[in-house]
Design an enzyme around this catalytic site. Sequence first.
Site, PDB file in Angstrom:
ATOM      1  N   LYS A 116      58.528  29.355  -5.550  1.00  0.00           N
ATOM      2  CA  LYS A 116      57.959  28.215  -6.282  1.00  0.00           C
ATOM      3  C   LYS A 116      57.903  28.575  -7.749  1.00  0.00           C
ATOM      4  CE  LYS A 116      56.140  24.153  -5.332  1.00  0.00           C
ATOM      5  NZ  LYS A 116      56.367  23.276  -4.153  1.00  0.00           N
ATOM      6  N   ASP A 169      58.573  18.978  -7.912  1.00  0.00           N
ATOM      7  CA  ASP A 169      57.211  18.985  -7.350  1.00  0.00           C
ATOM      8  C   ASP A 169      56.416  18.122  -8.339  1.00  0.00           C
ATOM      9  OD1 ASP A 169      55.508  20.554  -5.159  1.00  0.00           O
ATOM     10  OD2 ASP A 169      54.285  20.530  -6.963  1.00  0.00           O
TER      11      ASP A 169
END
Length: 446
Positions: free
Chosen positions: A127, A167
């Site tokens: 991430k 995201d």
Amino acid sequence: MLHEKLSSIYDNVLRRNPGEIEFHQAVREVLDSIGPVLGKHPEYAESKIIERICEPERQIIFRVPWMDDQGQVQINRGFRVEFNSALGPYKGGLRFHPSVYLGIVKFLGFEQIFKNSLTGLPIGGGKGGSDFDPKGRSDREVMRFCQSFMTELYRHIGEYTDVPAGDTGVGGREIGYLFGQYKRITNRYESGVITGKGLVYGGAQVRTEATGYGCVFFVDEMLKARGTSFDGKRVVVSGSGNVAVYAIEKVEQLGGLVVACSDSSGYVLDEKGIDLELLKQIKQAERGRLDAYAQRRDHATFVSGRSVWEVPGEVALPSATQNEITGEAAAAMVAGGLVAVGEGANMPTTPEGIKVFQEAGIAYGPGKAANAGGVATSALEMQQNASRDSWTFEFSEQRLQEIMHDIHDRCLSTADEYGMPGNYVAGANIDGFRRVADAMLALGLI
Ligand code: NDP
Ligand code: 2IT
């Protein structure tokens, strides 16, 4: 109570990662589930699999300088945490939000390992993101930021190494600028280096819709397992971004009534059902605020500064951010007739809230399982890029639905196997963990 071995591992995580409270929370939730697995698999403990999983393989932190429209120099911080590549290249989104710091990126990266494993597709976990706030920034400012961000990130990623996506705060516009800069720097049209691309330059059908659609497919499976369906159900959604909008779209297609959604300024209540076209116009086309919705639809009301979870519903789809459902909110939701929760967001329910849902016997689908449709469809995008192919919308949606069906069934059967029937948290954590652990054992001490 944590299993004794796990308790000392958790203490070490706390000591080694001070102040990273969201990361601690995400680790704790997984450790809480996997005690019984260690009983059956002493080899995991002997090889220190859990200690290794809790330590990212690589963490990258970098300066992102850029110039705003007034000619002022701005500095942000960029992150990419490459957590685990036992199952495939690191895979996971980029979040641009002022709250981003290492603890948030690590919680998201850690969750991503197990989520990606649950999809059954060949993707590891990672991430990234930045504390950059895209709100109120012009397209040119966002482009300059993305170009600067990629000017450092490009050296760490690649279709076989690490594959970012969107995201919070990173959607189609940002992915375009990021991919454009990667292509320019590397002189390679390496489509598989990033997912969530536009359809005209290598993107895949259904990726935009996938997280929201997938979450609703997952809840549909949970409802079916209890002999019911979305038809006629009153649904509350938080957020009004990518995940929320397409969750609302799919609920409406399945006959449910979405009466409320939110953004960080408050929520709208529309007892006739959210008008999706109007919501898309305001949030996507105009990048506006949610109060505009009530201004344009007479019978709807906008409630400023309050949590959408005060609105009763039979199905809740938290699709905004972490820790938005407290124990108190969860208790009010249960009292309001809640039947099922599907987490579109990552870790939107606090540990206290999860306890309330589980004790009340709510069908509770944790984010790792319920929102895995997004990353799964990213893996399908990688597959199409690798074969220079593109699939139809119908075929892609069918694949997504099958994947969500399989994840649901695997969560349930794993929960059964470990004597916790109906516990989707245990099922998701144990099944996700086992696959990663087995791959790590097979690959030796790396
Ligand atoms: P978007 O940026 O498109 O939308 C986020 C929405 O949530 C906005 O309505 C935003 O309101 C609200 N929100 C964000 N942060 C906060 C906050 N701190 N407090 C209150 N409201 C907030 O993001 P996504 O829809 O892509 O992501 C939403 C969630 O889903 C995140 O948890 C993300 O990690 C998760 N997720 C996303 C996937 C994807 O494919 N995009 C896949 C799997 C999970 P405002 O505009 O006012 O900030
Ligand atoms: O949290 C997530 O799973 C995502 N933001 C999607 C990641 C991806 O690589 O598509």
